[in-house]
Design a protein around this motif. Sequence first.
Motif, PDB file in Angstrom:
ATOM      1  N   ALA A  21     -10.689   5.726   4.815  1.00 65.18           N
ATOM      2  CA  ALA A  21     -10.360   6.938   4.046  1.00 65.18           C
ATOM      3  C   ALA A  21      -9.821   6.656   2.648  1.00 65.18           C
ATOM      4  CB  ALA A  21      -9.346   7.784   4.827  1.00 65.18           C
ATOM      5  N   LEU A  22      -9.037   5.597   2.493  1.00 67.05           N
ATOM      6  CA  LEU A  22      -8.385   5.351   1.202  1.00 67.05           C
ATOM      7  C   LEU A  22      -9.360   5.152   0.035  1.00 67.05           C
ATOM      8  CD1 LEU A  22      -5.651   5.201  -0.192  1.00 67.05           C
ATOM      9  CD2 LEU A  22      -5.579   2.764   0.340  1.00 67.05           C
ATOM     10  N   PRO A  23     -10.481   4.459   0.234  1.00 65.95           N
ATOM     11  CA  PRO A  23     -11.414   4.318  -0.900  1.00 65.95           C
ATOM     12  C   PRO A  23     -11.905   5.661  -1.467  1.00 65.95           C
ATOM     13  CG  PRO A  23     -11.938   2.716   0.779  1.00 65.95           C
ATOM     14  CD  PRO A  23     -10.892   3.643   1.365  1.00 65.95           C
ATOM     15  N   VAL A  34      -5.893  -2.642   3.573  1.00 61.12           N
ATOM     16  CA  VAL A  34      -4.913  -2.001   4.448  1.00 61.12           C
ATOM     17  C   VAL A  34      -4.700  -2.882   5.664  1.00 61.12           C
ATOM     18  CG1 VAL A  34      -4.341   0.046   5.801  1.00 61.12           C
ATOM     19  CG2 VAL A  34      -5.724   0.280   3.721  1.00 61.12           C
ATOM     20  N   LEU A  35      -3.440  -3.222   5.915  1.00 59.24           N
ATOM     21  CA  LEU A  35      -3.091  -4.052   7.071  1.00 59.24           C
ATOM     22  C   LEU A  35      -1.921  -3.427   7.819  1.00 59.24           C
ATOM     23  CD1 LEU A  35      -3.140  -7.550   5.329  1.00 59.24           C
ATOM     24  CD2 LEU A  35      -4.863  -6.647   6.887  1.00 59.24           C
ATOM     25  N   PRO A  36      -1.871  -3.612   9.131  1.00 62.52           N
ATOM     26  CA  PRO A  36      -0.680  -3.163   9.867  1.00 62.52           C
ATOM     27  C   PRO A  36       0.533  -3.963   9.390  1.00 62.52           C
ATOM     28  CG  PRO A  36      -2.477  -3.748  11.380  1.00 62.52           C
ATOM     29  CD  PRO A  36      -2.878  -4.204  10.013  1.00 62.52           C
ATOM     30  N   ASP A  37       1.683  -3.319   9.332  1.00 57.42           N
ATOM     31  CA  ASP A  37       2.926  -4.018   8.996  1.00 57.42           C
ATOM     32  C   ASP A  37       3.440  -4.641  10.292  1.00 57.42           C
ATOM     33  OD1 ASP A  37       5.676  -4.670   8.615  1.00 57.42           O
ATOM     34  OD2 ASP A  37       5.749  -3.311   6.910  1.00 57.42           O
ATOM     35  N   GLU A  38       3.446  -5.960  10.348  1.00 52.07           N
ATOM     36  CA  GLU A  38       3.790  -6.644  11.588  1.00 52.07           C
ATOM     37  C   GLU A  38       5.249  -6.449  11.989  1.00 52.07           C
ATOM     38  OE1 GLU A  38       2.436 -10.669  11.214  1.00 52.07           O
ATOM     39  OE2 GLU A  38       0.371 -10.015  10.891  1.00 52.07           O
ATOM     40  N   SER A  39       6.109  -6.103  11.032  1.00 48.55           N
ATOM     41  CA  SER A  39       7.524  -5.930  11.368  1.00 48.55           C
ATOM     42  C   SER A  39       7.885  -4.485  11.700  1.00 48.55           C
ATOM     43  CB  SER A  39       8.401  -6.430  10.220  1.00 48.55           C
ATOM     44  OG  SER A  39       8.200  -5.614   9.078  1.00 48.55           O
ATOM     45  N   ASP A  40       6.942  -3.553  11.514  1.00 45.03           N
ATOM     46  CA  ASP A  40       7.243  -2.136  11.735  1.00 45.03           C
ATOM     47  C   ASP A  40       5.996  -1.414  12.250  1.00 45.03           C
ATOM     48  OD1 ASP A  40       7.915   0.542  11.654  1.00 45.03           O
ATOM     49  OD2 ASP A  40       8.611   0.511   9.583  1.00 45.03           O
ATOM     50  N   PRO A  41       5.987  -0.994  13.519  1.00 41.37           N
ATOM     51  CA  PRO A  41       4.794  -0.358  14.107  1.00 41.37           C
ATOM     52  C   PRO A  41       4.435   1.000  13.491  1.00 41.37           C
ATOM     53  CG  PRO A  41       6.635  -0.307  15.654  1.00 41.37           C
ATOM     54  CD  PRO A  41       7.083  -1.140  14.487  1.00 41.37           C
TER      55      PRO A  41
END
Length: 115
Positions: A21-23, A34-41
Motif C-alpha cells: 500500500a505505501l508505494p 517496510v519491516l516488522p519492528d523486532e522489539s515492538d509487535p
Amino acid sequence: MSKRDELNIDQQQLAEAWRSALPQSILEADRATVLPDESDPKSLRITIDTAGHQMYSFDFKVTYIDSREVHVTLIDVEKENKTVDERTDIIQQLVQDYTRHIHECAQALKVLTHA
C-alpha cells in the motif's frame, strides 16, 4: 462494551500490507522498505529513500496506538549513508510530507487493521 480497540493482525501480514500500500501513497520514484519492528509487535520500521539527486533516506517508526491510529516517529535521516541535520527546512518539509503519506497509508489499511 469495554472491549479495547486493539490491533489484531499478525505483524508479518501487517508489514506485507504496508509494503503493497505505501508505494501508492508516496511519490512514484521514491522507494519504501517496510519491516516488522523486532522489539515492538505493534510497530513497523519504514525507510523511505528519496528519488533524484538528493538521495536522502528517512527512517520512521510507525506504532499502532489502536486498530486505526498510528504514531509516526522520525528515527534518522541520512544522505549517502551519513546522518544529516534533520532541522533544515528541506528535511522538515520532507518529514512532514512523508509523515502525512504514512498516515494516509494507515487510513487506507483501516479495512485490514480494524477488525
